[in-house]
Design an enzyme around this catalytic site. Structure first.
Site, short mmCIF file in Angstrom:
data_model
loop_
_atom_site.label_atom_id
_atom_site.label_comp_id
_atom_site.label_asym_id
_atom_site.label_seq_id
_atom_site.Cartn_x
_atom_site.Cartn_y
_atom_site.Cartn_z
N SER A 72 1.06 -0.71 0.05
CA SER A 72 -0.20 -0.26 0.12
C SER A 72 0.73 1.50 0.22
O SER A 72 0.79 2.05 -0.93
CB SER A 72 -0.75 0.09 1.00
OG SER A 72 -1.58 -0.98 1.05
N GLY B 178 -4.93 -3.87 -8.69
CA GLY B 178 -6.28 -3.15 -8.54
C GLY B 178 -6.13 -1.68 -7.25
O GLY B 178 -6.48 -0.18 -7.74
N ASP C 130 -7.59 -7.99 3.19
CA ASP C 130 -6.49 -9.08 2.65
C ASP C 130 -5.90 -10.57 3.43
O ASP C 130 -5.44 -11.21 2.80
CB ASP C 130 -5.31 -8.52 2.18
CG ASP C 130 -5.98 -7.21 0.41
OD1 ASP C 130 -7.14 -7.65 0.60
OD2 ASP C 130 -5.14 -6.47 1.19
N ARG D 67 -12.59 -14.74 -3.69
CA ARG D 67 -12.01 -15.19 -2.91
C ARG D 67 -12.25 -15.91 -1.49
O ARG D 67 -11.85 -16.99 -1.47
CB ARG D 67 -10.59 -14.39 -1.92
CG ARG D 67 -9.34 -13.42 -2.59
CD ARG D 67 -8.59 -12.58 -2.31
NE ARG D 67 -7.15 -12.18 -2.86
CZ ARG D 67 -6.76 -10.98 -2.92
NH1 ARG D 67 -6.43 -10.11 -1.62
NH2 ARG D 67 -5.79 -10.66 -3.18
N ARG E 16 -2.54 -14.53 -3.77
CA ARG E 16 -3.19 -14.62 -1.68
C ARG E 16 -3.55 -16.31 -1.72
O ARG E 16 -4.00 -16.48 -1.12
CB ARG E 16 -3.55 -13.76 -1.47
CG ARG E 16 -2.92 -11.97 -1.40
CD ARG E 16 -3.78 -11.59 -0.70
NE ARG E 16 -2.99 -9.36 -0.41
CZ ARG E 16 -1.78 -9.54 -0.13
NH1 ARG E 16 -1.54 -10.45 0.27
NH2 ARG E 16 -1.46 -8.26 -0.54
#
Length: 439
Positions: free
Chosen positions: A28, A98, A323, A354, A396
């Site tokens: 980030s 994204g 996340d 996810r 992930r």
């Protein structure tokens, strides 16, 4: 890291993992340092930058918008901004990023330019109106070039008006895009969040010389920013990414006899929900050497093999660990009892759905999982493994199942492992260096 052409990776049951490693730079903050450095006047020096595919795509985009971007060493970058963005000569390709595309659209919207944004097949499936909607309310114009709400999209910016925006779901990406656009909008822009999302943009804007107001409102807050504020280049030290640190730490918790330390991890309270949850599950997790780096609290985290128990994860915690639910689900598979994860519908519009993929993968490995529209429930116990997991190009999902495979009875394979490089270059080497068996 295997090449993009590697068909799959397989994780096999490992003996005790031991050692100290350093997490990659926070993703980030890495995106934001590139973008704000490009918007600013003067030179921004960054150290500890995550040199993953996503962040490098953002760096190329910033360069296309007129900044000079140069790598000066391992994790060290120099961005020379010209005080704003100009019309790029070609399409802005954000790859799989994204965060990159949504923040870049916010930044670009404030300047009198036209730019077309695109990405890879995965990014083209992700919704964009959550960002383009409020930006359009501010005066930016968007033309969908294929399907509405999906990339590619052409943006025309400039002459923006401030807005007061109330989010229904806490999203740092949406908030950040609006604030970056608000820098060059007429008036005072505000974003109200019902629950607090990560505040890296607010912190970094202040480091670049902007004034940002924050007013507590119940469980959330109101963030305000006056338009017309210039940014000045600065120095940014990027700490270790807690989302990446989660993988070696999780392996330490579930592989018998293990003791794994990850050094220099960001401990921003809006990013540590996973660690809080693990401790509630009975994890032997300790934090030492607390200090400050890049305006953020950091520390060294040690995870030792633990007898975990299932918990109900507070829904209010979702924004601080959205996340991390895939790796939480993987560790929950080894816990005694039931782990309930609800209020996480946002997981369905990440790099993949996810929730669906974790449910599918865990079931294939013999784990009992119940899927819900806004969450899922994992019943822990022995993990059989012995499956090849479909990842849908999601890094992930891949890493979570590989960690699972290190403690499962039978090997666990994942397809499309090349995508791991988007956020965690060197993942396989790091895990194997601790004693893991991934090949």
């Amino acid at each position: 890291m295997p090449s993009q052409l590697t068909a799959q990776l397989t994780a096999s049951r490992s003996s005790a993992l031991t050692g100290k490693v350093r997490a990659p730079g926070d993703k980030s903050m890495s995106h934001r340092s590139m973008i704000l450095g490009g918007m600013a006047s003067g030179v921004t020096e960054v150290e500890g930058l995550l040199e993953g595919d996503d962040v490098l795509a953002t760096g190329r985009a910033v360069e296309a918008f007129g900044a000079k971007v140069e790598r000066t060493g391992d994790g060290k970058w120099r961005i020379e901004g010209a005080g704003g963005f100009k019309t790029p000569s070609s399409v802005i390709d954000c790859g799989n990023a994204g965060t990159g595309v949504r923040l870049l659209m916010g930044a670009a919207a404030g300047y009198p330019l036209t730019a077309t944004f695109d990405g890879d097949g995965s990014l083209r499936k992700r919704p964009m109106k959550r960002v383009t909607g409020p930006l359009a309310d501010m005066g930016a114009r968007f033309g969908w070039l294929a399907a509405e709400d999906r990339l590619p999209v052409a943006l025309t910016g400039g002459t923006l008006k401030a807005i007061d925006y109330v989010q229904t779901v806490a999203s740092a990406q949406v908030k950040s895009a609006i604030l970056l656009a608000g820098l060059n909008a007429e008036g005072v822009t505000s974003v109200v969040e019902p629950e607090k999302s990560r505040d890296h943009t607010e912190r970094m804007l202040r480091a670049f010389g902007a004034e940002v107001g924050v007013e507590e409102m119940g469980e959330g807050w109101k963030v305000t920013l006056k338009g017309g504020q210039p940014l000045t280049g600065t120095f940014v030290a990027v700490p270790g990414d807690p989302s990446s640190a989660a993988f070696p730490l999780a392996a330490g918790l579930i592989v018998p006899g293990s003791e794994v330390t990850v050094e220099g991890v960001m401990l921003n309270s809006l990013r540590t929900g996973l660690f809080d949850t693990w401790i509630e599950m009975g994890a032997d997790l300790t934090i030492t050497n607390r200090r400050e780096a890049g305006g953020e609290d950091v520390g060294d985290i040690t995870a030792r093999h633990s007898a975990l128990k299932g918990v109900v994860v507070p829904q209010a915690r979702a924004a601080s660990m959205i996340d991390e639910y895939p790796i939480l689900a993987a560790t929950a598979a080894f816990a005694d009892g039931v782990t309930v994860m609800r209020g996480v519908g946002e997981m369905r519009v990440k790099e993949s759905d996810r929730i669906s993929l974790m449910v599918e993968g865990l079931r294939a490995c013999g784990v009992q999982v119940e899927e819900e529209p806004e969450g899922f429930i994992v019943t822990g116990g022995g993990v059989r493994g012995g499956a090849t997991v479909h990842t849908a190009h999601d890094h992930r999902i891949a890493m979570s199942h590989l960690v699972l495979g290190l403690a499962a009875e039978q090997p666990v394979s994942v397809d499309e492992p090349g995508m791991i490089a988007t956020s965690f270059p060197g993942f396989v080497e790091m895990m194997n260096g601790l004693g893991g068996r991934i090949a």
